[in-house]
Scaffold this motif. Sequence first.
Motif, PDB file in Angstrom:
ATOM      1  N   SER A 150       0.825  -1.202   0.000  1.00 61.99           N
ATOM      2  CA  SER A 150       0.000   0.000   0.000  1.00 61.99           C
ATOM      3  C   SER A 150       0.861   1.256   0.000  1.00 61.99           C
ATOM      4  CB  SER A 150      -0.921   0.020   1.232  1.00 61.99           C
ATOM      5  OG  SER A 150      -1.794  -1.091   1.225  1.00 61.99           O
ATOM      6  N   LEU A 151       0.746   2.052  -1.063  1.00 59.33           N
ATOM      7  CA  LEU A 151       1.420   3.342  -1.137  1.00 59.33           C
ATOM      8  C   LEU A 151       0.566   4.407  -0.456  1.00 59.33           C
ATOM      9  CD1 LEU A 151       2.602   1.757  -3.764  1.00 59.33           C
ATOM     10  CD2 LEU A 151       3.278   4.039  -4.492  1.00 59.33           C
ATOM     11  N   PRO A 152       1.190   5.480   0.027  1.00 58.14           N
ATOM     12  CA  PRO A 152       0.403   6.597   0.551  1.00 58.14           C
ATOM     13  C   PRO A 152      -0.477   7.185  -0.546  1.00 58.14           C
ATOM     14  CG  PRO A 152       2.715   6.805   1.178  1.00 58.14           C
ATOM     15  CD  PRO A 152       2.636   5.698   0.165  1.00 58.14           C
ATOM     16  N   GLY A 189      -8.013   1.316  -1.813  1.00 55.36           N
ATOM     17  CA  GLY A 189      -8.475   0.024  -2.244  1.00 55.36           C
ATOM     18  C   GLY A 189      -7.919  -0.403  -3.585  1.00 55.36           C
ATOM     19  N   ALA A 190      -8.706  -1.242  -4.272  1.00 54.58           N
ATOM     20  CA  ALA A 190      -8.247  -1.844  -5.523  1.00 54.58           C
ATOM     21  C   ALA A 190      -8.041  -0.804  -6.622  1.00 54.58           C
ATOM     22  CB  ALA A 190      -9.255  -2.902  -5.983  1.00 54.58           C
ATOM     23  N   SER A 191      -8.893   0.241  -6.664  1.00 55.85           N
ATOM     24  CA  SER A 191      -8.749   1.246  -7.727  1.00 55.85           C
ATOM     25  C   SER A 191      -7.449   2.034  -7.568  1.00 55.85           C
ATOM     26  CB  SER A 191      -9.956   2.188  -7.725  1.00 55.85           C
ATOM     27  OG  SER A 191     -10.044   2.884  -6.486  1.00 55.85           O
ATOM     28  N   ALA A 192      -7.081   2.352  -6.327  1.00 52.72           N
ATOM     29  CA  ALA A 192      -5.817   3.062  -6.097  1.00 52.72           C
ATOM     30  C   ALA A 192      -4.628   2.169  -6.429  1.00 52.72           C
ATOM     31  CB  ALA A 192      -5.735   3.535  -4.645  1.00 52.72           C
ATOM     32  N   GLU A 210       2.642  -1.135   4.663  1.00 47.97           N
ATOM     33  CA  GLU A 210       1.781  -2.299   4.849  1.00 47.97           C
ATOM     34  C   GLU A 210       1.731  -3.147   3.584  1.00 47.97           C
ATOM     35  OE1 GLU A 210      -2.894  -3.346   5.952  1.00 47.97           O
ATOM     36  OE2 GLU A 210      -2.192  -1.266   5.857  1.00 47.97           O
ATOM     37  N   LEU A 211       1.942  -4.451   3.758  1.00 48.35           N
ATOM     38  CA  LEU A 211       1.752  -5.390   2.656  1.00 48.35           C
ATOM     39  C   LEU A 211       0.272  -5.687   2.490  1.00 48.35           C
ATOM     40  CD1 LEU A 211       4.542  -8.105   3.059  1.00 48.35           C
ATOM     41  CD2 LEU A 211       4.361  -6.396   1.258  1.00 48.35           C
ATOM     42  N   LYS A 212      -0.161  -5.814   1.243  1.00 45.54           N
ATOM     43  CA  LYS A 212      -1.526  -6.244   0.981  1.00 45.54           C
ATOM     44  C   LYS A 212      -1.566  -7.768   1.035  1.00 45.54           C
ATOM     45  CE  LYS A 212      -2.919  -2.359  -1.976  1.00 45.54           C
ATOM     46  NZ  LYS A 212      -4.050  -1.896  -1.154  1.00 45.54           N
ATOM     47  N   THR A 213      -2.530  -8.307   1.737  1.00 47.75           N
ATOM     48  CA  THR A 213      -2.621  -9.768   1.850  1.00 47.75           C
ATOM     49  C   THR A 213      -3.474 -10.375   0.743  1.00 47.75           C
ATOM     50  OG1 THR A 213      -4.468  -9.487   3.395  1.00 47.75           O
ATOM     51  CG2 THR A 213      -2.255  -9.749   4.332  1.00 47.75           C
ATOM     52  N   PRO A 268      -7.251  -6.242 -10.455  1.00 52.28           N
ATOM     53  CA  PRO A 268      -6.623  -4.924 -10.560  1.00 52.28           C
ATOM     54  C   PRO A 268      -5.188  -4.985 -11.086  1.00 52.28           C
ATOM     55  CG  PRO A 268      -7.784  -5.143  -8.479  1.00 52.28           C
ATOM     56  CD  PRO A 268      -7.775  -6.498  -9.114  1.00 52.28           C
ATOM     57  N   THR A 269      -4.452  -6.061 -10.745  1.00 54.70           N
ATOM     58  CA  THR A 269      -3.096  -6.203 -11.269  1.00 54.70           C
ATOM     59  C   THR A 269      -3.117  -6.358 -12.776  1.00 54.70           C
ATOM     60  OG1 THR A 269      -2.317  -7.253  -9.221  1.00 54.70           O
ATOM     61  CG2 THR A 269      -1.007  -7.601 -11.209  1.00 54.70           C
TER      62      THR A 269
END
Length: 408
Positions: free
Chosen positions: A250-252, A269-272, A292-295, A301-302
């Motif tokens: 997660s980027l700021p 979320g997914a759009s960001a 924070e790592l996304k789990t 989205p990728t």
Amino acid sequence: MNQARAVRVRKPVLRSERGAAIVFVGVTLPALLGFLALGIDLGMLFVARTDAQRAADAAALAGASAFIDNASDEAVVPAQARAMEYARRNTFRNGPIDSSEIFVTVIPESSKVGVLVRRDSVHTWFGWLFGVHTVPISAYAAAVANSGGAAKCIRPFAVPDMWDDANGDRNGNRIWDQGEVWRLGDDPGDFYQKFSGPDGGGTGETGYGSAWRNPPFSGFVGDYGRQITIKVTDPNDVQQLQPGIFLPWSLPEDPNMQDCQGNFGGGGGASAYRANICSCNHSAISLDTEYELKTGNMVGPTWQGVNELIQQDPGAYWDPTTNTVQGSALGSDWFNSPRVIKVALFDPTQITGPGNQTIKFNNFAVFFLDEQRRSQDPVTGRFLYYASGFGTSGTQTGSLVKALRLVQ
């Protein structure tokens, strides 16, 4: 009668004062004009010196930037060319700077570029009154590409740096080959050591960019052009460090960032996450900060973000024969392609289990993004070279992130 006499007495005094003033002005006027002429010439020479210094500063920084795009031993020629080009882009007294007036020195051992801009004869306007017809003007600047501690426009893929896996590396080639299962820590012989840079380090370094892998190529040993997984998609992928860890993070929030369709706005979320892939998040990412790592797997989205980024230069591909990018819309300037991205690397020993967690990055590197043919395929990229960044003394720095700085 007395008043008339008084007036007659004062008149000679007034005439005497006027005469003295005229004599004083006549004596001092040449000196005053001389000082005025000298001030005008000094002002002109100061402006000329400022022009030369501006050209030298820009040229030195441009030359040092070659140490971001190239290994030290290959940066000399492009550093000289960039320094010369940027010096000539500037003006000197509203006119061009000739190449004969530019002197470039490149010191690859310290990633340093020095530029001297010198004009031997700058004509004065009034100096000839004092016998000075021309004055030499010169300015010098030096810039270095030092290790930096922060960078912008980082993509949301957290890439584990390379370690030595004692039992997983079956053929001993120090490369994660197809079919090999590397599990950090499942053997007492496993170890990781970050790459400290081309001027330091020893044989024990295992991180990307180190001399741990052979044969040498382009200053990055065998890593330049190496295909590396930067986002795991399959839950059964042998390169997954822990269950549920797929490598997005997660980027700021950047409220001024444009999404893939050119719309402004932050969000989460997914759009960001998708927008952070295909666009540039201008938040400063620091090596001494926890993220924070996304789990979640974030497959959809990728796939969308990666393909939207690829469509910005769809013809580009990595040619293993020439070990470079071919087919880019930018031609030989392919390293400015949108598909050349900055990615964060981290110490893999931080991941000791599944679930929510934070990590700190220890390096940034530049990758060329490969095509992702199916949404189920992993996202891969080709390791290239140093990433541009910034940072001040006292912060943690990375050997693969370079910050340009004037030192003289």
